[in-house]
Design an enzyme around this catalytic site. Structure first.
Site, PDB file in Angstrom:
ATOM      1  N   GLN A 224     -10.599 -10.009   7.986  1.00 14.33           N
ATOM      2  CA  GLN A 224      -9.184  -9.800   7.703  1.00 14.33           C
ATOM      3  C   GLN A 224      -8.429 -11.125   7.648  1.00 14.33           C
ATOM      4  OE1 GLN A 224      -9.357  -5.883  10.560  1.00 14.33           O
ATOM      5  NE2 GLN A 224      -7.300  -6.635  10.203  1.00 14.33           N
ATOM      6  N   ARG A 371      -5.288  -1.069  14.963  1.00  9.73           N
ATOM      7  CA  ARG A 371      -3.955  -0.645  14.515  1.00  9.73           C
ATOM      8  C   ARG A 371      -2.883  -0.821  15.590  1.00  9.73           C
ATOM      9  NH1 ARG A 371      -3.647   4.026   9.900  1.00  9.73           N
ATOM     10  NH2 ARG A 371      -2.167   2.861   8.667  1.00  9.73           N
ATOM     11  N   CYS A 372      -2.768  -2.052  15.988  1.00 12.21           N
ATOM     12  CA  CYS A 372      -1.845  -2.363  17.054  1.00 12.21           C
ATOM     13  C   CYS A 372      -1.401  -3.797  16.846  1.00 12.21           C
ATOM     14  CB  CYS A 372      -2.590  -2.343  18.373  1.00 12.21           C
ATOM     15  SG  CYS A 372      -4.021  -3.407  18.269  1.00 12.21           S
ATOM     16  N   GLU A 742       1.288  -0.083  11.239  1.00 10.97           N
ATOM     17  CA  GLU A 742       0.731   0.441  12.482  1.00 10.97           C
ATOM     18  C   GLU A 742       1.628   1.428  13.199  1.00 10.97           C
ATOM     19  OE1 GLU A 742       0.777  -3.526  13.660  1.00 10.97           O
ATOM     20  OE2 GLU A 742      -1.352  -3.594  14.014  1.00 10.97           O
TER      21      GLU A 742
HETATM   22  N1  MCN Z   1       5.141  -1.616   2.761  1.00  7.92           N
HETATM   23  C1  MCN Z   1       6.221  -1.225   1.998  1.00  7.92           C
HETATM   24  N2  MCN Z   1       7.481  -1.315   2.523  1.00  7.92           N
HETATM   25  C2  MCN Z   1       7.691  -1.758   3.793  1.00  7.92           C
HETATM   26  C3  MCN Z   1       6.592  -2.127   4.596  1.00  7.92           C
HETATM   27  C4  MCN Z   1       5.314  -2.065   4.033  1.00  7.92           C
HETATM   28  O1  MCN Z   1       6.038  -0.791   0.862  1.00  7.92           O
HETATM   29  N3  MCN Z   1       8.928  -1.853   4.299  1.00  7.92           N
HETATM   30  C5  MCN Z   1       3.775  -1.582   2.214  1.00  7.92           C
HETATM   31  C6  MCN Z   1       3.200  -3.004   2.091  1.00  7.92           C
HETATM   32  O2  MCN Z   1       3.577  -3.671   0.965  1.00  7.92           O
HETATM   33  C7  MCN Z   1       1.708  -2.746   2.201  1.00  7.92           C
HETATM   34  C8  MCN Z   1       1.644  -1.583   3.179  1.00  7.92           C
HETATM   35  O3  MCN Z   1       2.918  -0.927   3.102  1.00  7.92           O
HETATM   36  O4  MCN Z   1       1.188  -2.402   0.951  1.00  7.92           O
HETATM   37  C9  MCN Z   1       1.401  -2.042   4.647  1.00  7.92           C
HETATM   38  O5  MCN Z   1       2.231  -3.139   4.892  1.00  7.92           O
HETATM   39  P1  MCN Z   1       2.457  -3.837   6.315  1.00  7.92           P
HETATM   40  O6  MCN Z   1       3.217  -2.949   7.194  1.00  7.92           O
HETATM   41  O7  MCN Z   1       2.988  -5.183   6.035  1.00  7.92           O
HETATM   42  O8  MCN Z   1       1.005  -3.970   6.964  1.00  7.92           O
HETATM   43  P2  MCN Z   1      -0.201  -4.922   6.501  1.00  7.92           P
HETATM   44  O9  MCN Z   1      -0.308  -4.927   5.049  1.00  7.92           O
HETATM   45  O10 MCN Z   1      -0.126  -6.202   7.226  1.00  7.92           O
HETATM   46  O11 MCN Z   1      -1.418  -4.070   7.019  1.00  7.92           O
HETATM   47  C10 MCN Z   1      -1.899  -4.180   8.330  1.00  7.92           C
HETATM   48  C11 MCN Z   1      -1.873  -2.850   9.044  1.00  7.92           C
HETATM   49  C12 MCN Z   1      -2.774  -2.933  10.212  1.00  7.92           C
HETATM   50  S1  MCN Z   1      -2.508  -4.176  11.306  1.00  7.92           S
HETATM   51  C13 MCN Z   1      -3.821  -2.069  10.375  1.00  7.92           C
HETATM   52  S2  MCN Z   1      -4.750  -2.193  11.767  1.00  7.92           S
HETATM   53  C14 MCN Z   1      -4.109  -1.077   9.373  1.00  7.92           C
HETATM   54  C15 MCN Z   1      -2.933  -0.733   8.549  1.00  7.92           C
HETATM   55  O12 MCN Z   1      -2.284  -1.823   8.134  1.00  7.92           O
HETATM   56  N4  MCN Z   1      -5.311  -1.099   8.762  1.00  7.92           N
HETATM   57  C16 MCN Z   1      -5.480  -0.361   7.604  1.00  7.92           C
HETATM   58  N5  MCN Z   1      -3.151   0.215   7.611  1.00  7.92           N
HETATM   59  C17 MCN Z   1      -4.375   0.331   7.019  1.00  7.92           C
HETATM   60  N6  MCN Z   1      -4.537   1.075   5.900  1.00  7.92           N
HETATM   61  C18 MCN Z   1      -5.749   1.102   5.303  1.00  7.92           C
HETATM   62  N7  MCN Z   1      -5.893   1.849   4.176  1.00  7.92           N
HETATM   63  N8  MCN Z   1      -6.811   0.413   5.786  1.00  7.92           N
HETATM   64  C19 MCN Z   1      -6.710  -0.311   6.908  1.00  7.92           C
HETATM   65  O13 MCN Z   1      -7.747  -1.005   7.352  1.00  7.92           O
HETATM   66 CU1  CUN Z   2      -4.612  -4.674  16.161  1.00  5.75          CU
HETATM   67  S1  CUN Z   2      -5.380  -3.741  14.436  1.00  5.75           S
HETATM   68 MO1  CUN Z   2      -4.363  -4.387  12.812  1.00  5.75          MO
HETATM   69  O1  CUN Z   2      -3.555  -5.575  13.762  1.00  5.75           O
HETATM   70  O2  CUN Z   2      -5.502  -5.290  11.982  1.00  5.75           O
END
Ligand code: MCN
Ligand code: CUN
Length: 797
Positions: A224, A371-372, A742
Site C-alpha cells: 500500500q 481499516r483503522c 474507514e
Molecule cells: N471519496 C470521495 N469523497 C470523499 C472522500 C472519499 O469521493 N469526501 C472517495 C475517494 O476519492 C476514494 C474513496 O472514496 O476513491 C476512498 O477515499 P479515502 O477516504 O481518501 O480513503 P483511501 O483512498 O485513502 O482508502 C483507504 C481506506 C482504508 S485505510 C482501508 S483500510 C480500506 C478502505 O480505504 N481498504 C479498502 N476501503 C477499501 N476499499 C476497498 N475496495 N479495498 C480496500 O482494501
Molecule cells: Cu489501518 S487499515 Mo487502512 O489504514 O490501510
C-alpha cells in the site's frame, strides 16, 4: 456563468456518481495482480513456518531440502545473518526477525525459505527441512506477559528484562482526578477488543527481479506504500535508491494488511540478488491469516465521571495493547499507541487522561492494521461502549445523553481533552437525521411491547468523529520521513491528461475519483484523464494509501497541481485572446474576456498553445507537480444506528435495520462514497458477529482458516440505509473533502454490539466481547453475566 459554461456533472466532475473506470478490467477478470505476473526464468519461493508459539531452535538441517531436484536455494536465519538481514528494523523502532535464528516467537513465524523451479517443489522441500525445537512457555495475553516469572520473549534485545514495550500517557491526570472528585456518579466498563484480521481476497506477495547487468532491482509487490518500501530497501539492504523500482500493480484489497514490511518480501529480494533470477513469493490464505498484520487485541479499563444531569465531567482510560512478538505497528506518529487518544473527540469533555501499556506476546505482530486510522477503531469502540454504559447507569436516554455532550457546531475548531484539534461538523443534525430514519421513538415503544411478550429487541447507537489523513508533517512521520503527499499532472497537447499520485489505491476507486478532481478544477472531461499510481519510477514521492489519507492528502495535491496548471493556462489564454491576464475570467473549462464573455478559449485550446503557440519567453509544456502538507487531519462524523432481535433460546441475533448518516464533507463521487460505507459496515458487522481468530493456552492460532474465520457474504450481511443529507465541508481541504474509507468500519462495530447489549437490558449484562457469537449471547442471557472473549481460549471453542 456564460452560455458556454460546462455542466460539471456531465463531464464527470465533483459530485458525479461516475462509474468506476477500474472496474472495466476488474469485473472482466483483466486485472493485473502480482500473481498474474510471470517473468522469464522466474523461480518460486515458499516459507517454512514455525509450528510452535515459543521455542528455542536447537538445530536446522536443510540438507535433504537442498538435495531435492529443482531446488535452487534454501535460506535460513544463519545465512540471512551473514548479510546482516536475519533481523530487520520495524516502523515502530523495534526489530523483527526475518528468519528465526535463536528462537521462534509465534506460531507461523518464518523459519526458512526454499526457492525452486515451481511452488510445489518449494513446498515439498520446506517439509524436508528438519528443525529441532525446545518448547518454552507461551504468552498469549498482557496479563501473562507481566506476571511474575514470565519468560522474557525478547531475550534477543539488550536491556529488555521483561515483556513491556512501553508505558505511555496523555491528558491531564490532575484535572481528571478533580473531575472524578466532583462527580455525582462514576460509570465503569472493562472490555477486550479482540484480534481481528483483514481478509483481502489477494494475499501478500512479491516478485523480486535483480538484474546484474543493469544493477537494477525491480520488485512487483502487494504494498500500500511503494515509496516507503523503496526507502526501506535502500536503507536496510544498503542498495542505491535510484536502482530500486517498486511496483504495486493492481492490489486485490489491502485493508491495512499490506502496509507492513514482511519477511517474505525481504527473502524474495535477497534470493533474487543471490540467484540473479526473478523470485516470486505468494502467500497462501493460512500463511496470511497466521503471520501478517493483525489488528486490535487491546484491553480497556474505562471510567467516566458523570454529573447527575448527564454531563460528562471527565474520562479515564487505561489500555493494555498486545503487540505480539515484535513491535511492528506501521503507524506514523510519536504516540506509542497510535491515535487511540482520539477517543471522545466528538464530545465536549473538560478533562481526560489515558494511560497505555504495550506488551510482547507469542503471537504474530500486529496492532494497527485493518481499516483503522491507527487504533482509531479501538478508540471509537471503547468510547461508544462507555457512552452507552454511562447513559444506562444514569438511566438516561441514549440519544439525549449523546446530544447533551456533543461538541456544538459553533465550537469548532475544538481542542479535545486528549489534545487533538477537530475541524468542523454538525453532530446534532446528523443524529436527528439518523433518529428520524430509524423511527426512534416508535422503536422504543415496540421494544417495550415486544418485551412483554418475551421477545428481545435492541437498538444500538454509535456516534463518532475520527482523525483521517495523516499527516501534517509537524506531527506525523514514518522513520523520520514526514507525512505529506503528492500529485503530478501532465496535460498533453490535445487536452488529454495523465495524473499520478504518491497514493496507491487497492480498490477504493482512485482511478475514477482523481480524474474527477482534475475535471472540477480544469473542466477537462474525466474520461480524458488517466490516473496512474504505484510505480516508484514514475509516481511522485508519496506515503501511500492507508488511514483514509488519500483524499485528505493526495486528493488535495491533485486539486493543488490542477490549480498550478490553471494558472499557467491563464497566461496562455491571455496570449491567445490578446488581452492582459487581469482581464481574463475563468469558468469551468474556459477562459474568457471579462468585457466580452463570448470571446474565450477552452482549456484544450490553451493546452495546444502550450506546445505550439506559447508567448515569447514562456517555458513550453503544461505539466506540474504539487506536494501537499495538510494543515490538520480531516474529521468526518458519523452516526450509525442498528436495531436487532435476539433469540433468547439460542442467542442468535438478527439485524432488523442499519441506518448510517455519514458527513465526510464534500463527496467527490457519491456512489463510491456509498460503496466505501457499505464495505465498512459489512466489515463492522462481521467483526461484531462472526470473525473469531484467537489463541489457545499453547499459543496455537485458532481460526487461521476461512472455515473458522468467517467472511460475511451477501447471504448473511444485512441491508444498510445510507444518508448523505449532512455535508460539512472540511475548512482546510482545497475541495472541502474529508476521508471516508474507514469510517463505517471504525464506528460500526459499537452500533451492533450496543444493539445486542440493549436487547439484554434488565439482565445486568454490561458487556459481551466481540464477536458476539450465539453461545456468548446465550451464556450472558442465561447466566446474567458478562462474557469475556480474551485469550487463551479452550482449543475446542
Ligand atoms: N471519496 C470521495 N469523497 C470523499 C472522500 C472519499 O469521493 N469526501 C472517495 C475517494 O476519492 C476514494 C474513496 O472514496 O476513491 C476512498 O477515499 P479515502 O477516504 O481518501 O480513503 P483511501 O483512498 O485513502 O482508502 C483507504 C481506506 C482504508 S485505510 C482501508 S483500510 C480500506 C478502505 O480505504 N481498504 C479498502 N476501503 C477499501 N476499499 C476497498 N475496495 N479495498 C480496500 O482494501
Ligand atoms: Cu489501518 S487499515 Mo487502512 O489504514 O490501510
Amino acid at each position: 456563468m456564460t452560455a458556454q459554461a460546462l455542466d460539471e456533472i456531465k463531464i464527470g466532475g465533483l459530485g458525479a456518481s461516475r462509474k468506476r473506470v477500474e472496474d472495466n478490467r476488474f469485473i472482466r477478470g483483466k486485472g493485473n495482480y502480482t500473481d498474474d505476473i510471470t517473468l522469464p526464468g522466474m523461480l518460486h519461493m515458499e516459507i517454512l513456518r514455525s509450528p510452535l508459539a515459543h521455542a528455542r531452535i536447537t538445530s536446522i538441517d536443510a540438507s535433504k531440502a537442498w538435495d531435492i531436484p529443482g531446488v535452487h536455494l534454501v535460506l535460513t536465519g544463519d545465512m540471512m545473518a551473514t548479510r546482516n538481514l536475519a533481523w530487520m528494523p520495524t516502523l515502530s523502532y523495534d526489530t523483527q526477525a526475518v528468519l528465526a535464528t535463536d528462537k521462534v516467537r509465534f506460531q507461523g513465524q518464518e523459519v526458512a525459505c526454499v526457492i525452486a523451479d515451481d511452488p510445489y517443489i518449494a513446498k515439498d522441500a520446506c517439509e524436508a527441512i528438519d528443525v529441532e525445537y525446545e518448547p518454552l512457555p507461551p504468552i498469549v495475553n498482557p496479563m501473562q506477559a507481566v506476571a511474575e516469572g514470565a519468560p522474557v520473549i525478547r531475550d534477543d534485545k539488550e536491556n529488555q528484562a521483561d515483556n513491556v514495550i512501553y508505558n505511555w500517557e496523555v491528558g491531564d491526570a490532575a484535572a481528571t482526578d478533580r473531575a472524578f472528585e466532583q462527580a455525582d456518579m462514576v460509570s465503569r466498563l472493562k472490555l477486550h477488543y479482540p484480534r481481528s484480521h483483514p481478509s483481502p481476497i489477494e494475499c501478500c506477495g512479491s516478485i523480486a527481479d535483480f538484474n546484474r547487468a543493469t544493477e537494477k532491482l525491480t520488485v512487483y509487490m502487494t504494498t500500500q506504500a511503494p515509496h516507503i518500501i523503496r526507502a526501506a530497501v535502500a536503507l536496510v539492504a544498503e542498495l542505491p535508491e535510484h536502482m530500486i523500482r517498486i511496483i504495486s500493480p493492481d492490489i486485490g484489497g489491502g485493508f491495512g494488511n499490506k502496509v507492513p514490511v514482511y519477511p517474505g518480501y525481504v527473502c524474495s529480494i535477497l534470493a533474487s540478488i543471490l540467484l540473479e533470477r526473478p523470485v516470486k513469493w505468494i502467500e497462501d490464505k493460512t500463511g496470511n491469516l497466521i503471520s501478517t498484520g493483525f489488528a486490535r487485541d487491546i484491553y480497556l479499563d474505562g471510567e467516566m465521571a458523570l454529573r447527575q444531569d448527564g454531563k460528562i465531567l471527565g474520562v479515564r482510560m487505561h489500555c493494555d495493547a498486545d503487540h505480539g512478538a515484535f513491535f511492528s505497528d506501521a503507524q506514523p506518529s510519536k504516540f506509542k499507541i497510535g491515535l487511540l487518544h482520539s477517543a471522545f473527540a466528538a464530545y465536549d469533555i473538560p478533562a481526560a487522561h489515558l494511560t497505555a501499556r504495550g506488551t510482547y506476546s507469542n503471537k504474530a505482530p500486529g496492532g494497527v492494521a485493518y481499516r483503522c486510522s491507527f487504533r482509531v477503531t479501538e478508540a471509537m469502540f471503547f468510547q461508544e461502549r462507555m457512552v452507552q454504559a454511562a447513559a444506562d447507569d444514569l438511566g438516561m436516554d441514549q440519544a439525549a445523553f449523546r446530544r447533551m455532550n456533543f461538541v456544538r457546531d459553533e465550537d469548532f475548531p475544538h481542542r479535545t481533552p486528549l489534545g487533538f484539534l477537530t475541524d468542523s461538523g454538525q453532530y446534532g443534525k446528523c443524529l436527528d437525521v439518523a433518529l428520524k430514519a430509524v423511527g426512534y421513538e416508535e422503536f422504543r415503544k415496540q421494544q417495550e411491547e415486544a418485551r412483554a411478550k418475551g421477545r428481545l429487541f435492541g437498538l444500538g447507537i454509535s456516534t463518532m468523529t475520527e482523525p483521517l489523513g495523516a499527516g501534517n508533517s509537524r506531527e506525523y512521520d514514518i522513520l523520520g520521513i514526514k507525512m505529506f503527499d503528492s500529485a503530478e499532472l501532465k496535460v498533453h497537447m490535445t487536452g488529454k491528461a495523465i495524473v499520478r499520485t504518491g497514493a496507491r489505491g487497492q480498490g477504493q476507486g482512485h482511478e475514477t475519483t482523481w480524474a474527477q478532481i482534475v475535471s472540477h478544477e480544469l473542466g477537462i472531461p474525466a474520461e480524458d484523464i488517466v490516473v496512474e499510481e504505484g510505480d516508484t519510477d514514475t509516481a511522485p514521492f508519496g506515503m501511500g494509501t492507508y488511514a483514509s489519507r488519500s483524499t485528505p492528502v493526495a486528493g488535495a495535491a491533485v486539486a493543488m497541481v490542477s490549480r498550478k496548471i490553471r494558472a499557467k493556462a491563464r497566461k496562455l489564454a491571455a496570449h491567445l485572446l490578446e488581452v492582459s491576464e487581469e482581464d481574463i475570467e475563468w469558468e469551468l473549462g474556459r477562459f474568457y474576456v471579462r468585457s466580452a464573455p463570448d470571446r474565450g478559449v477552452t482549456i484544450q485550446e490553451c493546452a495546444m498553445a502550450a506546445y505550439s503557440n506559447m508567448p515569447d519567453g514562456m517555458e513550453p509544456g503544461l505539466e506540474n507537480t504539487a506536494y501537499y502538507d495538510p494543515p490538520n487531519l480531516t474529521w468526518p462524523f458519523a452516526v450509525y444506528i442498528v436495531t436487532v432481535e435476539v433469540d433468547p433460546a439460542t442467542g442468535v441475533w438478527d439485524v432488523l435495520t442499519t441506518v448510517a448518516v455519514d458527513d465526510c464533507g464534500v463527496r467527490i463521487n457519491p456512489m463510491i462514497v456509498e460503496g466505501q460505507i457499505m464495505g465498512g459496515l459489512t466489515e463492522a458487522y462481521a467483526m461484531a458477529n462472526m470473525q473469531f481468530i484467537t489463541f489457545d493456552a499453547e499459543g496455537n492460532c485458532i481460526g487461521s482458516n476461512y472455515m473458522d474465520y468467517l467472511l460475511p457474504t451477501a447471504w448473511e450481511t444485512p441491508g444498510f440505509e445510507l444518508h448523505s443529507e449532512v455535508v460539512t465541508p472540511c475548512p482546510h481541504h482545497p475541495i472541502g473533502a474529508k476521508g471516508i474509507g474507514e469510517c463505517a468500519a471504525v464506528g460500526g462495530p459499537a452500533a451492533f454490539v450496543n444493539a445486542v447489549i440493549d436487547a439484554l437490558s434488565g439482565t445486568g449484562v454490561r458487556n459481551i466481547d466481540m464477536p458476539l457469537l450465539p453461545d456468548r449471547v446465550w451464556e450472558a442471557l442465561t447466566y446474567r453475566r458478562d462474557v469475556s472473549g480474551a485469550p487463551p481460549v479452550r482449543s475446542d471453542d
